[in-house]
Design a protein around this motif. Structure first.
Motif, short mmCIF file in Angstrom:
data_model
loop_
_atom_site.label_atom_id
_atom_site.label_comp_id
_atom_site.label_asym_id
_atom_site.label_seq_id
_atom_site.Cartn_x
_atom_site.Cartn_y
_atom_site.Cartn_z
N MET A 513 0.89 -1.10 0.10
CA MET A 513 -0.10 0.16 -0.04
C MET A 513 0.80 1.30 0.01
SD MET A 513 -3.05 -0.86 2.81
CE MET A 513 -2.03 -0.81 4.15
N TYR A 514 0.45 2.41 -0.81
CA TYR A 514 1.17 3.69 -0.71
C TYR A 514 2.29 3.45 -1.18
CZ TYR A 514 -3.29 5.35 1.44
OH TYR A 514 -4.49 5.81 1.66
N VAL A 515 2.80 2.67 -2.10
CA VAL A 515 3.90 2.98 -3.00
C VAL A 515 3.64 3.01 -4.43
CG1 VAL A 515 6.12 1.56 -3.44
CG2 VAL A 515 5.06 1.10 -1.10
N PRO A 516 3.75 4.11 -4.76
CA PRO A 516 3.59 4.60 -6.34
C PRO A 516 4.70 3.64 -7.19
CG PRO A 516 4.33 6.47 -5.28
CD PRO A 516 4.14 5.57 -3.99
N ILE A 517 4.27 3.17 -7.97
CA ILE A 517 5.28 2.66 -9.00
C ILE A 517 6.25 3.68 -9.79
CG2 ILE A 517 5.62 1.03 -10.89
CD1 ILE A 517 3.14 -0.39 -10.14
N HIS A 518 5.55 4.76 -10.04
CA HIS A 518 6.23 5.76 -10.85
C HIS A 518 6.14 7.12 -10.03
CE1 HIS A 518 6.57 2.95 -14.45
NE2 HIS A 518 5.22 2.78 -14.11
N LYS A 519 7.28 7.72 -9.79
CA LYS A 519 7.21 9.08 -9.51
C LYS A 519 8.26 10.01 -10.15
CE LYS A 519 8.11 12.38 -5.75
NZ LYS A 519 8.67 12.56 -4.16
N ALA A 520 8.00 11.25 -10.57
CA ALA A 520 8.89 11.94 -11.16
C ALA A 520 8.61 13.44 -10.56
CB ALA A 520 8.63 12.06 -12.77
N PHE A 521 9.81 13.91 -10.52
CA PHE A 521 9.86 15.51 -9.82
C PHE A 521 10.81 16.43 -10.57
CE2 PHE A 521 12.83 12.81 -7.53
CZ PHE A 521 13.91 13.83 -7.46
N GLY A 541 2.38 8.27 -9.82
CA GLY A 541 1.79 7.42 -10.60
C GLY A 541 0.58 6.62 -9.77
N PHE A 542 0.01 5.73 -10.55
CA PHE A 542 -0.97 4.83 -9.83
C PHE A 542 -0.62 4.18 -8.36
CE2 PHE A 542 -4.20 1.64 -9.63
CZ PHE A 542 -5.30 1.90 -10.07
N THR A 543 -1.48 4.45 -7.32
CA THR A 543 -1.01 4.17 -6.02
C THR A 543 -2.12 3.22 -5.35
OG1 THR A 543 0.20 6.33 -5.88
CG2 THR A 543 0.06 5.02 -3.84
N TYR A 544 -1.86 2.06 -5.05
CA TYR A 544 -2.87 1.12 -4.51
C TYR A 544 -2.81 1.59 -2.77
CZ TYR A 544 -2.60 -1.99 -8.52
OH TYR A 544 -2.63 -2.34 -9.72
#
Length: 608
Positions: A513-521, A541-544
């Motif tokens: 839970m709460y681990v986005p597969i994709h993140k960009a900054f 990105g999509f986050t369960y």
């Protein structure tokens, strides 16, 4: 150039004082000795006070927009926790001037109950670090560092900001130093009604107000040419009101107070250094189930810490580092099921560094912790860094790390579990650095295996209890591209980061839970003469949000952009304007708690 001279330059370039000339190395006193050495082998992202001003609301916002860390925040200014490389909040170590300050009750740091201002730099180190920084340094560590300059005279500054939602933020700092004495003090006060609305979600942040105050005081005195006595202190007081979803909902709040004091005696010679530290830290909290009534529960934690860091060059190529630490952790609970509890913790660690040439170096570390009534694993670490070419550098790190159970996990009643095992992890990561003119590219693949994961689960008796549940494998990639060019009267800086994170429960093969597969900054800064502008962007990105990967409950991808402009006159006065969430994006970092839409702030800085 001989090896000894090369090491002088190498250590000096990273701010270390070993094998350097005493006249040069004494100009700055740095409290976190290990961080200086870690930079020889690990990638470390550094945020300066100027970087922090771009995201001045709180520490959560600064980390969200300027680091690869995913921040879970229950609405602006509320409970907030980090996720480093797909791990949870208890796998992040918060380190204040070389001392681990994670809560003895929770085993983590609530980011919005840690002051944003008053540090000379905020450093983010991904990867395992338990050999140097102890329990919780599994996913990474966040370092809150204070430095003391010598022979700089008097300096001062005042920062004031007025922002949306009746938010006011003030920070003042002053310092004085001569050849033998250095003193620095700062104070910050932030308060916000925080009553923002998100019509698309039919959400009003009712009862969302917060305030916090922090004071930092540091002093250092040279008692001899190679000896320094230093003292660093921090006081924090804060209050968070928890949002309610309906007008007549039950209003709650959480108050917290922290006090930290660190005394250090340092000896720095050409081939030897020793840092003896004695610290006292106190963390208190009170929970109010009804803001109009007395507290329902709370606790007071007191920690006594003694630490010695001995570093010696056996020869120009071999460096030995021995770290010993002893702690006494005390806790007193109110309506928690426990009253007075105490725990003794000791550890001894050894690190050997081998400098083959000025371009190739290795480090091996080993550590044994002794935690009262808890079995602790043997820890180790291996690191290497090779400057293979002028434009290519490669580093590799392999380590075993751990987290021992917290006071709440062991003693909270009902639910505390005295049979819990320590969590352990095996970490492997690499750093590939490429430099092409003004461009720099860093690629950091990683792998983590975490055993004896501790989770709170419901029991048949109607309460929740912590148990060692499952094992986790985390793997992914952190990457960063930066550009930096200075012209005659202008400069251009750009920084873009991307992370790919898979964190899998080995039993179910589901993403945590709460681990986005994709993140960009990323950010772009441009300055011309007295004028500066910047733009920030964040993609998540999509986050369960559930253990079964239920898509209907997941947080959808979002993109947020901020921008700011400032002008400096006579080198003393700065006036700025910021727009947060220019795109007016509706987004959440935790389900059911939307973050603010477009909002504004103006700020002024006076240097004297």
């Amino acid at each position: 150039m001989d090896i000894k001279r090369s090491l002088v330059l190498l250590f000096s370039s990273y701010g270390c004082f070993l094998f350097g000339q005493e006249k040069t190395i004494d100009t700055v006193y740095i409290f976190d000795n290990q961080m200086k050495r870690a930079k020889l082998f690990h990638k470390v992202n550094t945020l300066t006070p100027k970087d922090i001003e771009k995201n001045s609301t709180n520490l959560s916002e600064a980390l969200r927009f300027q680091s690869p860390v995913y921040i879970k925040e229950n609405g602006r200014g509320a409970v907030s926790s980090p996720s480093f490389r797909g791990t949870n909040a208890t796998h992040t170590a918060f380190v204040w001037n070389g001392i681990n300050i994670n809560s003895t009750f929770l085993g983590q740091g609530d980011i919005n109950n840690i002051s944003l201002y008053g540090y000379d730099e905020l450093e983010i180190k991904a990867g395992g670090g338990s050999v140097q920084y102890g329990s919780s340094a599994i996913g990474g560590s966040i370092h809150l560092n204070n430095n003391l300059d010598f022979n700089k005279g008097f300096k001062g500054s005042f920062f004031s900001e007025v922002a949306s939602f009746r938010t006011f933020n003030n920070f003042v700092k002053a310092s004085f130093s001569n050849e033998k004495f250095s003193f620095k003090a700062s104070g910050n006060y932030s308060i916000s009604k925080n009553d923002y609305e998100v019509p698309e979600k039919e959400y009003i942040n009712r009862n969302g107000q917060y305030y916090n105050t922090s004071i930092n005081i540091g002093a250092s005195y040279k008692i001899a040419t190679s000896q320094t006595i230093s003292w660093q202190n921090q006081i924090f007081n804060g209050s968070q009101h928890y949002p309610v979803f309906v007008e007549n909902g039950n209003k709650t709040k959480y108050n917290s107070q922290a006090f930290r004091s660190l005394l250090s005696w340092d000896i720095n010679k050409n081939n030897l250094s020793n840092s003896l530290k004695a610290a006292y830290t106190e963390d208190n909290f009170q929970y109010f189930g009804d803001i109009a009534k007395p507290k329902e529960s709370g606790a007071a934690g007191k920690n006594y810490i003694f630490k010695n860091d001995f570093n010696y060059f056996l020869s120009p190529k071999f460096n030995v580092n021995i770290i010993g630490e002893f702690q006494i952790n005390k806790g007193e609970g109110y309506q928690t099921g426990f009253e007075n509890i105490s725990r003794n913790i000791g550890s001894v660690a050894g690190l050997l560094r081998y400098f083959v040439t000025k371009d190739l170096r290795f480090e091996a570390g080993a550590k044994k912790d002794f935690v009262e009534d808890i079995k602790s694993p043997f820890l180790y670490s291996f690191s290497g860094k090779w400057d293979a070419l002028q434009w290519y550098h490669v580093g590799a790190n392999f380590s075993r790390n751990f987290r021992f159970p917290t006071f709440n996990e062991l003693y909270w009643q009902p639910g505390g579990n005295l049979n819990l095992l320590s969590e352990t992890s095996t970490n492997l990561d690499m750093d590939h650095e490429f430099g092409f003119g003004d461009f720099k590219i860093i690629l950091s693949p990683y792998y983590m295996d975490i055993k004896n994961y501790i989770s709170w689960l419901p029991t048949p008796y109607g309460y929740w209890a912590p148990v060692n549940t499952f094992n986790v494998k985390s793997y992914g990639l952190e990457s960063q591209v930066s550009f930096n060019r200075t012209f005659r009267k202008s400069f251009l800086k750009a920084n873009i980061g991307y992370t790919y994170s898979k964190s899998i429960d080995k039993k179910t093969e589901n993403q945590l839970m709460y681990v986005p597969i994709h993140k960009a900054f990323g950010s772009i800064d441009y300055g011309y003469d007295f004028l500066k502008i910047y733009v920030q962007g964040l993609f998540n990105g999509f986050t369960y949000t559930t253990t079964d990967e239920k898509r209907a409950d997941a947080i959808n991808p979002y993109f947020v952009m901020n921008a700011g402009i400032s002008a400096t006159l006579l080198k003393k006065y700065t006036l700025g304007f910021k727009v947060n969430n220019i795109t007016n994006t509706v987004y959440e970092t935790v389900s059911y708690y939307p973050m603010p839409k477009r909002n504004y702030s103006i700020h002024a800085t006076l240097n004297f």
